[in-house]
Design a protein around this motif. Structure first.
Motif, PDB file in Angstrom:
ATOM      1  N   MET A 235      61.259  84.551  67.777  1.00 60.44           N
ATOM      2  CA  MET A 235      62.642  84.979  68.050  1.00 60.44           C
ATOM      3  C   MET A 235      62.768  85.558  69.463  1.00 60.44           C
ATOM      4  O   MET A 235      63.766  85.337  70.143  1.00 60.44           O
ATOM      5  CB  MET A 235      63.058  86.027  67.011  1.00 60.44           C
ATOM      6  CG  MET A 235      64.544  86.360  67.014  1.00 60.44           C
ATOM      7  SD  MET A 235      65.521  84.932  66.483  1.00 60.44           S
ATOM      8  CE  MET A 235      67.158  85.542  66.743  1.00 60.44           C
ATOM      9  N   LYS A 236      61.707  86.261  69.878  1.00 56.00           N
ATOM     10  CA  LYS A 236      61.720  86.846  71.213  1.00 56.00           C
ATOM     11  C   LYS A 236      61.717  85.753  72.285  1.00 56.00           C
ATOM     12  O   LYS A 236      62.458  85.839  73.274  1.00 56.00           O
ATOM     13  CB  LYS A 236      60.482  87.749  71.373  1.00 56.00           C
ATOM     14  CG  LYS A 236      60.466  88.504  72.688  1.00 56.00           C
ATOM     15  CD  LYS A 236      59.232  89.374  72.773  1.00 56.00           C
ATOM     16  CE  LYS A 236      59.168  90.059  74.153  1.00 56.00           C
ATOM     17  NZ  LYS A 236      57.929  90.859  74.274  1.00 56.00           N
ATOM     18  N   ASN A 237      60.889  84.713  72.078  1.00 58.49           N
ATOM     19  CA  ASN A 237      60.845  83.611  73.044  1.00 58.49           C
ATOM     20  C   ASN A 237      62.161  82.842  73.075  1.00 58.49           C
ATOM     21  O   ASN A 237      62.607  82.395  74.133  1.00 58.49           O
ATOM     22  CB  ASN A 237      59.691  82.669  72.701  1.00 58.49           C
ATOM     23  CG  ASN A 237      58.343  83.290  73.018  1.00 58.49           C
ATOM     24  OD1 ASN A 237      58.255  84.225  73.800  1.00 58.49           O
ATOM     25  ND2 ASN A 237      57.289  82.803  72.390  1.00 58.49           N
ATOM     26  N   LEU A 238      62.771  82.684  71.886  1.00 57.24           N
ATOM     27  CA  LEU A 238      64.059  81.977  71.794  1.00 57.24           C
ATOM     28  C   LEU A 238      65.125  82.697  72.624  1.00 57.24           C
ATOM     29  O   LEU A 238      65.846  82.082  73.423  1.00 57.24           O
ATOM     30  CB  LEU A 238      64.495  81.888  70.328  1.00 57.24           C
ATOM     31  CG  LEU A 238      65.791  81.122  70.061  1.00 57.24           C
ATOM     32  CD1 LEU A 238      65.540  79.625  70.158  1.00 57.24           C
ATOM     33  CD2 LEU A 238      66.341  81.464  68.678  1.00 57.24           C
ATOM     34  N   SER A 239      65.241  84.005  72.442  1.00 58.45           N
ATOM     35  CA  SER A 239      66.230  84.785  73.193  1.00 58.45           C
ATOM     36  C   SER A 239      65.882  84.817  74.682  1.00 58.45           C
ATOM     37  O   SER A 239      66.778  84.848  75.525  1.00 58.45           O
ATOM     38  CB  SER A 239      66.339  86.201  72.627  1.00 58.45           C
ATOM     39  OG  SER A 239      65.084  86.829  72.618  1.00 58.45           O
ATOM     40  N   LEU A 240      64.588  84.780  75.001  1.00 61.64           N
ATOM     41  CA  LEU A 240      64.174  84.782  76.412  1.00 61.64           C
ATOM     42  C   LEU A 240      64.595  83.489  77.104  1.00 61.64           C
ATOM     43  O   LEU A 240      65.124  83.502  78.229  1.00 61.64           O
ATOM     44  CB  LEU A 240      62.650  84.954  76.500  1.00 61.64           C
ATOM     45  CG  LEU A 240      62.070  84.960  77.922  1.00 61.64           C
ATOM     46  CD1 LEU A 240      62.617  86.132  78.720  1.00 61.64           C
ATOM     47  CD2 LEU A 240      60.546  85.001  77.880  1.00 61.64           C
ATOM     48  N   ILE A 241      64.382  82.342  76.431  1.00 62.06           N
ATOM     49  CA  ILE A 241      64.806  81.046  76.997  1.00 62.06           C
ATOM     50  C   ILE A 241      66.326  81.010  77.154  1.00 62.06           C
ATOM     51  O   ILE A 241      66.858  80.545  78.169  1.00 62.06           O
ATOM     52  CB  ILE A 241      64.333  79.885  76.092  1.00 62.06           C
ATOM     53  CG1 ILE A 241      62.812  79.808  76.066  1.00 62.06           C
ATOM     54  CG2 ILE A 241      64.920  78.568  76.572  1.00 62.06           C
ATOM     55  CD1 ILE A 241      62.181  79.397  77.377  1.00 62.06           C
ATOM     56  N   ALA A 242      67.040  81.522  76.123  1.00 64.85           N
ATOM     57  CA  ALA A 242      68.514  81.556  76.203  1.00 64.85           C
ATOM     58  C   ALA A 242      68.958  82.425  77.373  1.00 64.85           C
ATOM     59  O   ALA A 242      69.875  82.057  78.122  1.00 64.85           O
ATOM     60  CB  ALA A 242      69.086  82.100  74.894  1.00 64.85           C
ATOM     61  N   TYR A 243      68.310  83.549  77.555  1.00 69.16           N
ATOM     62  CA  TYR A 243      68.658  84.456  78.659  1.00 69.16           C
ATOM     63  C   TYR A 243      68.381  83.797  80.018  1.00 69.16           C
ATOM     64  O   TYR A 243      69.204  83.878  80.940  1.00 69.16           O
ATOM     65  CB  TYR A 243      67.856  85.753  78.518  1.00 69.16           C
ATOM     66  CG  TYR A 243      67.973  86.672  79.709  1.00 69.16           C
ATOM     67  CD1 TYR A 243      69.156  87.384  79.950  1.00 69.16           C
ATOM     68  CD2 TYR A 243      66.912  86.828  80.602  1.00 69.16           C
ATOM     69  CE1 TYR A 243      69.272  88.220  81.051  1.00 69.16           C
ATOM     70  CE2 TYR A 243      67.027  87.657  81.704  1.00 69.16           C
ATOM     71  CZ  TYR A 243      68.207  88.349  81.928  1.00 69.16           C
ATOM     72  OH  TYR A 243      68.315  89.162  83.031  1.00 69.16           O
ATOM     73  N   LEU A 244      67.236  83.128  80.146  1.00 73.40           N
ATOM     74  CA  LEU A 244      66.895  82.469  81.405  1.00 73.40           C
ATOM     75  C   LEU A 244      67.886  81.364  81.744  1.00 73.40           C
ATOM     76  O   LEU A 244      68.293  81.197  82.897  1.00 73.40           O
ATOM     77  CB  LEU A 244      65.475  81.900  81.334  1.00 73.40           C
ATOM     78  CG  LEU A 244      64.330  82.925  81.358  1.00 73.40           C
ATOM     79  CD1 LEU A 244      62.993  82.238  81.147  1.00 73.40           C
ATOM     80  CD2 LEU A 244      64.336  83.699  82.675  1.00 73.40           C
ATOM     81  N   ASP A 245      68.280  80.583  80.720  1.00 75.58           N
ATOM     82  CA  ASP A 245      69.252  79.511  80.958  1.00 75.58           C
ATOM     83  C   ASP A 245      70.608  80.091  81.353  1.00 75.58           C
ATOM     84  O   ASP A 245      71.284  79.565  82.242  1.00 75.58           O
ATOM     85  CB  ASP A 245      69.389  78.649  79.697  1.00 75.58           C
ATOM     86  CG  ASP A 245      70.194  77.391  79.964  1.00 75.58           C
ATOM     87  OD1 ASP A 245      69.630  76.435  80.507  1.00 75.58           O
ATOM     88  OD2 ASP A 245      71.403  77.396  79.649  1.00 75.58           O
TER      89      ASP A 245
ATOM     90  N   LYS B 251      60.441  73.964  69.866  1.00 78.79           N
ATOM     91  CA  LYS B 251      61.628  74.400  69.120  1.00 78.79           C
ATOM     92  C   LYS B 251      62.307  75.575  69.821  1.00 78.79           C
ATOM     93  O   LYS B 251      63.537  75.609  69.967  1.00 78.79           O
ATOM     94  CB  LYS B 251      61.200  74.805  67.699  1.00 78.79           C
ATOM     95  CG  LYS B 251      62.348  75.148  66.778  1.00 78.79           C
ATOM     96  CD  LYS B 251      61.790  75.459  65.394  1.00 78.79           C
ATOM     97  CE  LYS B 251      62.915  75.799  64.430  1.00 78.79           C
ATOM     98  NZ  LYS B 251      62.374  76.133  63.089  1.00 78.79           N
ATOM     99  N   GLN B 252      61.512  76.543  70.261  1.00 78.04           N
ATOM    100  CA  GLN B 252      62.075  77.715  70.944  1.00 78.04           C
ATOM    101  C   GLN B 252      62.708  77.318  72.273  1.00 78.04           C
ATOM    102  O   GLN B 252      63.778  77.823  72.632  1.00 78.04           O
ATOM    103  CB  GLN B 252      60.971  78.752  71.173  1.00 78.04           C
ATOM    104  CG  GLN B 252      60.492  79.413  69.899  1.00 78.04           C
ATOM    105  CD  GLN B 252      59.211  80.194  70.115  1.00 78.04           C
ATOM    106  OE1 GLN B 252      58.457  79.945  71.049  1.00 78.04           O
ATOM    107  NE2 GLN B 252      58.939  81.133  69.226  1.00 78.04           N
TER     108      GLN B 252
END
Length: 275
Positions: free
Chosen positions: A1-11, A98-99
């Motif tokens: 979940m942390k990696n998912l939110s990190l990728i979303a934040y970076l994008d 997936k993340q």
């Protein structure tokens, strides 16, 4: 979940720094400002006035420019990362496919939806300050319609981006998808009806399968519950379902369509070569 939110934040961060996001925000914010400057809220046409008329004009323009903006800015999302070797670099970290994929989807959705929503919100706040009546029901329904329309074209854009290998091809496909759906708003449908080779119910079904068309009809139905401006087509729609059911379908169908395309894109993305 942390990696998912990190990728979303970076994008999200990358998109906000890009020039296209500035232009994208200025277009929708500028439309609202232009309507106020032109005195749209102070005039009355066909019984529509105030913020109701402003929102009606805003939604009619949005239906044309929002899909193409989403397609051309999103369709290069994965293919662009692949071209620039950013994808290879990102996956060198402990981030799953997936993340990475769904993080990009979430980040890009926030980027494309918020400017459209904030433009309407600014119109409502400014309208309240000058003492105009606030059409809350129209505002909330348009918020839902724009949410579902953004979801549909974002899903289509990620689906295309998952299988193309270059950004140029992705852009070409994005323009084709937009022109194809735009043609089926009126021109292609009229041609099919004039040729009289197809059943009328089949033509109406084809029209309503188009997320742009169902969005447009639902937006009109808020001002014209009997759809009198649409002529005989209104009888078919309103005989088949009530206005409430039709509006719910107009929100639910593009949303599900977008999720299906996004999921299909993820399945392709997992199976293809990553570099």
């Amino acid at each position: 979940m942390k990696n998912l939110s990190l990728i979303a934040y970076l994008d999200l961060k990358e998109s906000i720094r890009a020039r296209w996001f500035l232009i994208y925000s200025l277009v929708f914010g500028g439309l609202i400002a232009l309507f106020f400057i032109a005195g749209v809220t102070e005039s009355q046409v066909m019984g529509f006035s105030g913020l109701s008329r402003l929102l009606l004009m805003y939604i009619q323009i949005t239906i044309v420019i929002l899909p193409i903006f989403i397609l051309i800015t999103t369709v290069r999302s994965i293919s662009g990362d692949r071209d620039n070797h950013i994808l290879e670099y990102m996956l060198s970290f402990p981030i799953s496919l997936k993340q990475y994929y769904w993080g990009k989807v979430i980040g890009r959705f926030i980027t494309v939806y918020l400017p459209v929503f904030f433009a309407m919100l600014i119109a409502i706040i400014y309208g309240a300050t000058i003492g105009a009546d606030i059409p809350w029901s129209i505002f909330f329904l348009y918020t839902g319609l724009l949410f579902s329309l953004s979801s549909a074209f974002l899903g289509i854009a990620f689906f295309v981006s998952s299988f193309v290998k270059s950004s140029e091809v992705a852009l070409g496909i994005a323009f084709f998808v937009w022109i194809f759906m735009l043609a089926f708003l009126d021109i292609a449908l009229i041609s099919l009806m004039l040729s009289q080779r197809f059943n009328e119910e089949l033509i109406i079904f084809i029209a309503l399968a188009n997320p742009m068309e169902i969005f447009r009809v639902a937006a009109i139905s808020l001002f014209d519950p009997e759809l009198t401006v649409m002529g005989p087509v209104a009888f078919y729609i309103l005989d088949t379902m009530s206005q409430v059911v039709f509006v719910l379908l107009s929100i639910g169908y593009p949303l599900v369509l977008g999720l299906l395309f996004a999921y299909g894109g993820f399945k392709i993305f997992k199976k293809k070569d990553l570099v």
